[in-house]
Design a protein around this motif. Structure first.
Motif, PDB file in Angstrom:
ATOM      1  N   LYS A  11       0.855  -1.196   0.000  1.00  0.00           N
ATOM      2  CA  LYS A  11       0.000   0.000   0.000  1.00  0.00           C
ATOM      3  C   LYS A  11       0.884   1.236   0.000  1.00  0.00           C
TER       4      LYS A  11
ATOM      5  N   LYS B  75      -4.449   7.493  -8.433  1.00  0.00           N
ATOM      6  CA  LYS B  75      -4.548   6.057  -8.649  1.00  0.00           C
ATOM      7  C   LYS B  75      -3.627   5.284  -7.709  1.00  0.00           C
ATOM      8  N   ASP B  76      -4.172   4.278  -7.078  1.00  0.00           N
ATOM      9  CA  ASP B  76      -3.459   3.353  -6.188  1.00  0.00           C
ATOM     10  C   ASP B  76      -2.925   3.989  -4.913  1.00  0.00           C
TER      11      ASP B  76
ATOM     12  N   HIS C  27      -4.593   5.147  -1.466  1.00  0.00           N
ATOM     13  CA  HIS C  27      -5.879   5.136  -0.768  1.00  0.00           C
ATOM     14  C   HIS C  27      -5.858   5.854   0.571  1.00  0.00           C
TER      15      HIS C  27
ATOM     16  N   GLU D 124     -11.923   4.656  -0.948  1.00  0.00           N
ATOM     17  CA  GLU D 124     -12.272   3.360  -1.544  1.00  0.00           C
ATOM     18  C   GLU D 124     -11.556   3.248  -2.889  1.00  0.00           C
ATOM     19  N   ASP D 125     -11.602   2.069  -3.505  1.00  0.00           N
ATOM     20  CA  ASP D 125     -10.993   1.872  -4.824  1.00  0.00           C
ATOM     21  C   ASP D 125     -11.609   2.784  -5.887  1.00  0.00           C
TER      22      ASP D 125
END
Length: 141
Positions: free
Chosen positions: A26, A75-76, A78, A103-104
């Protein structure tokens, strides 16, 4: 020399997953934002688009809907942590840290720590025309 540097969290995660395939990778960002405690007292806030601006003193970061949506589009990434403090002060009661969790699909999660969200905020005219001198310091680890 190419001076354009772009962050690519997706590529970075792919490289780390190749190197560490058994780990859940992450990425989090930390935004460190200092403010002048004397200038913050004259920021103008608007809660909704059809309301007038009100000049108020808030010691919380001025979160806006657009700001939160833009951060959710990274993007990516979180989790974003924002440190809001008077210039040069990381230890007083005025230092605040907020956790923004997405969230995604880019929607903000309920466990995010945001005190209030405004439609927009604006700086007073005298601050818009001010000159700011930045002093960058090299602080090797």
């Amino acid at each position: 020399m190419d001076r354009k540097r772009k962050h690519n969290a997706t590529k970075y995660i792919e490289l780390l997953k190749e190197k560490y395939p058994d780990y859940d990778i992450k990425i989090s960002f930390v935004l460190d934002i200092g403010y002048d405690p004397h200038d913050i007292s004259s920021f103008q806030y608007r809660a909704l688009p059809n309301e007038p601006f009100r000049t108020q003193r808030y010691l919380d970061f001025p979160f806006t809907i657009v700001f939160l949506v833009l951060l959710g589009q990274i993007k990516d990434v979180h989790d974003i942590y924002l440190v809001w403090h008077p210039h040069g002060d990381y230890s007083s009661k005025y230092v605040k840290c907020y956790g923004l969790h997405y969230e995604d699909n880019g929607c903000i999660k309920q466990e995010s720590t945001i005190p209030r969200v405004f439609w927009e905020f604006d700086m007073p005219e005298r601050l818009k025309k001010a000159n700011v001198k930045l002093n960058f310091e090299d602080n090797p680890v």
